[in-house]
Write a protein that holds these residues in place. Structure first.
Motif, PDB file in Angstrom:
ATOM      1  N   THR A 139      42.801   2.401  23.257  1.00 42.03           N
ATOM      2  CA  THR A 139      41.941   3.239  24.108  1.00 42.03           C
ATOM      3  C   THR A 139      40.662   2.507  24.513  1.00 42.03           C
ATOM      4  OG1 THR A 139      40.746   4.239  22.220  1.00 42.03           O
ATOM      5  CG2 THR A 139      42.792   5.313  22.935  1.00 42.03           C
ATOM      6  N   ALA A 140      40.609   1.195  24.314  1.00 41.30           N
ATOM      7  CA  ALA A 140      39.405   0.436  24.647  1.00 41.30           C
ATOM      8  C   ALA A 140      38.946   0.629  26.095  1.00 41.30           C
ATOM      9  CB  ALA A 140      39.623  -1.046  24.340  1.00 41.30           C
ATOM     10  N   PRO A 141      39.848   0.649  27.102  1.00 43.50           N
ATOM     11  CA  PRO A 141      39.378   0.882  28.469  1.00 43.50           C
ATOM     12  C   PRO A 141      38.682   2.233  28.635  1.00 43.50           C
ATOM     13  CG  PRO A 141      41.592  -0.045  28.487  1.00 43.50           C
ATOM     14  CD  PRO A 141      41.290   0.309  27.065  1.00 43.50           C
ATOM     15  N   LEU A 142      39.161   3.244  27.921  1.00 44.47           N
ATOM     16  CA  LEU A 142      38.509   4.551  27.986  1.00 44.47           C
ATOM     17  C   LEU A 142      37.130   4.485  27.346  1.00 44.47           C
ATOM     18  CD1 LEU A 142      41.479   6.890  26.940  1.00 44.47           C
ATOM     19  CD2 LEU A 142      40.755   6.263  29.249  1.00 44.47           C
ATOM     20  N   CYS A 143      37.041   3.740  26.257  1.00 45.08           N
ATOM     21  CA  CYS A 143      35.762   3.606  25.572  1.00 45.08           C
ATOM     22  C   CYS A 143      34.746   2.881  26.450  1.00 45.08           C
ATOM     23  CB  CYS A 143      35.962   2.861  24.258  1.00 45.08           C
ATOM     24  SG  CYS A 143      34.468   2.694  23.266  1.00 45.08           S
ATOM     25  N   ARG A 144      35.204   1.854  27.136  1.00 45.62           N
ATOM     26  CA  ARG A 144      34.310   1.066  27.982  1.00 45.62           C
ATOM     27  C   ARG A 144      33.639   1.933  29.038  1.00 45.62           C
ATOM     28  NH1 ARG A 144      36.124  -4.066  31.837  1.00 45.62           N
ATOM     29  NH2 ARG A 144      34.045  -4.459  32.741  1.00 45.62           N
ATOM     30  N   HIS A 145      34.386   2.869  29.597  1.00 52.25           N
ATOM     31  CA  HIS A 145      33.852   3.737  30.650  1.00 52.25           C
ATOM     32  C   HIS A 145      33.474   5.129  30.129  1.00 52.25           C
ATOM     33  CE1 HIS A 145      34.887   0.784  33.724  1.00 52.25           C
ATOM     34  NE2 HIS A 145      36.079   0.663  33.146  1.00 52.25           N
ATOM     35  N   GLN A 146      33.544   5.307  28.808  1.00 50.39           N
ATOM     36  CA  GLN A 146      33.146   6.562  28.166  1.00 50.39           C
ATOM     37  C   GLN A 146      33.868   7.771  28.780  1.00 50.39           C
ATOM     38  OE1 GLN A 146      30.526   6.903  25.258  1.00 50.39           O
ATOM     39  NE2 GLN A 146      32.006   5.194  25.261  1.00 50.39           N
ATOM     40  N   ARG A 147      35.168   7.614  28.977  1.00 55.79           N
ATOM     41  CA  ARG A 147      35.960   8.686  29.580  1.00 55.79           C
ATOM     42  C   ARG A 147      36.164   9.868  28.630  1.00 55.79           C
ATOM     43  NH1 ARG A 147      39.565   7.356  33.406  1.00 55.79           N
ATOM     44  NH2 ARG A 147      39.761   9.621  33.630  1.00 55.79           N
ATOM     45  N   LEU A 148      35.981   9.653  27.336  1.00 56.40           N
ATOM     46  CA  LEU A 148      36.185  10.729  26.358  1.00 56.40           C
ATOM     47  C   LEU A 148      34.869  11.245  25.787  1.00 56.40           C
ATOM     48  CD1 LEU A 148      39.217   9.245  24.363  1.00 56.40           C
ATOM     49  CD2 LEU A 148      39.251  10.741  26.376  1.00 56.40           C
ATOM     50  N   ALA A 149      33.761  10.761  26.302  1.00 61.16           N
ATOM     51  CA  ALA A 149      32.457  11.153  25.770  1.00 61.16           C
ATOM     52  C   ALA A 149      32.249  12.660  25.883  1.00 61.16           C
ATOM     53  CB  ALA A 149      31.340  10.421  26.518  1.00 61.16           C
TER      54      ALA A 149
END
Length: 249
Positions: A139-149
């Motif tokens: 899920t690193a790409p999601l973390c990079r763009h904070q998609r789950l924040a």
């Protein structure tokens, strides 16, 4: 003075009395409220890894708990296995793997569609299993763009023994949520008296539901499944309030 010298004025001198005004008091009637669009169901993703089926049974109970809340939908997803079939065969895990094939595999790219999460996994030396760790790393790409924040999440676990990591397996996983900017939602002691059960062996903690698997032959007990179901219901209720407001019922 008028005729007769009385106190009353004559007809020509009388002051006309004010005429009564017949006025209807208007009562304001509140028009009926225009119904807004129907609220969409909140989506709780129940994402789990299970080698021998213990966590899978907890995940099913969690899903039932989510579904018991009107307007909440529990979606069951499994994490891919990373071990070769030959290794699983030597570990006696092929049967459990076959029983989970009908459950869809979790796609990291689809996680932002969820309103909340409940992640389940077994313990390995007091922390999450490598298969679940590999999924979080994907899920690193999601973390990079904070998609789950800002999305709430909780954990449920399986350990071999009472000292095998019922708490540490959950709280060491909080680091995954922290990097994503997600909100950790523990259950605390909201399960009531069941959290203080002393007459029966029971997994689970204030961090989340749990099961003692022993050598792999002990299935989840009724109280362990009830705790998992409670966690699903508890999470769904909180997520509904977050998505639809405090008055969501």
């Amino acid at each position: 003075m008028g005729k007769g010298g009385g106190c009353l004025p004559s007809k020509s001198q009388r002051v006309p009395l004010p005429q009564p005004r017949h006025r209807r008091d208007r009562t304001y009637i509140q028009p009926p409220a225009t119904p807004g669009p129907p609220r969409r169901p909140v989506r709780i993703y129940v994402v789990f890894y299970s080698m021998y089926g213990h966590v899978r049974l907890l995940a099913r109970a969690v899903q039932r708990g989510v579904g018991s809340v009107p307007g909440a939908l529990g979606i069951l997803l499994r994490v891919p296995e990373t071990l070769p079939r030959a290794v699983l065969a030597r570990m006696g895990a092929l049967k459990a793997a076959a029983e989970m094939e009908e459950i869809p595999v979790a796609d990291p790219g689809g996680l932002p569609d969820a309103d909340g999460f409940l992640f389940g996994f077994p313990a390995r030396y007091g922390a999450m299993a490598a298969q679940m760790q590999a999924f979080f790393e994907s899920t690193a790409p999601l973390c990079r763009h904070q998609r789950l924040a800002g999305k709430p999440a909780g954990f449920f676990v399986s350990t071999g023994t009472q000292c095998g990591g019922q708490e540490t397996t959950a709280w060491t996983a909080i680091t995954q949520l922290a990097h994503h900017g997600m909100l950790f939602v523990p259950i605390g002691y909201t399960f009531g008296e069941g959290m203080f059960e002393m007459e029966e062996l029971r997994g689970g903690s204030p961090y989340g539901a749990g099961v003692f698997a022993g050598d792999g032959t002990r299935p989840p007990s009724e109280i362990e499944l009830a705790l998992a179901e409670h966690q699903g219901k508890y999470m769904a209720t909180l997520v509904k309030r977050m998505v639809h407001g405090a008055d969501a019922s």
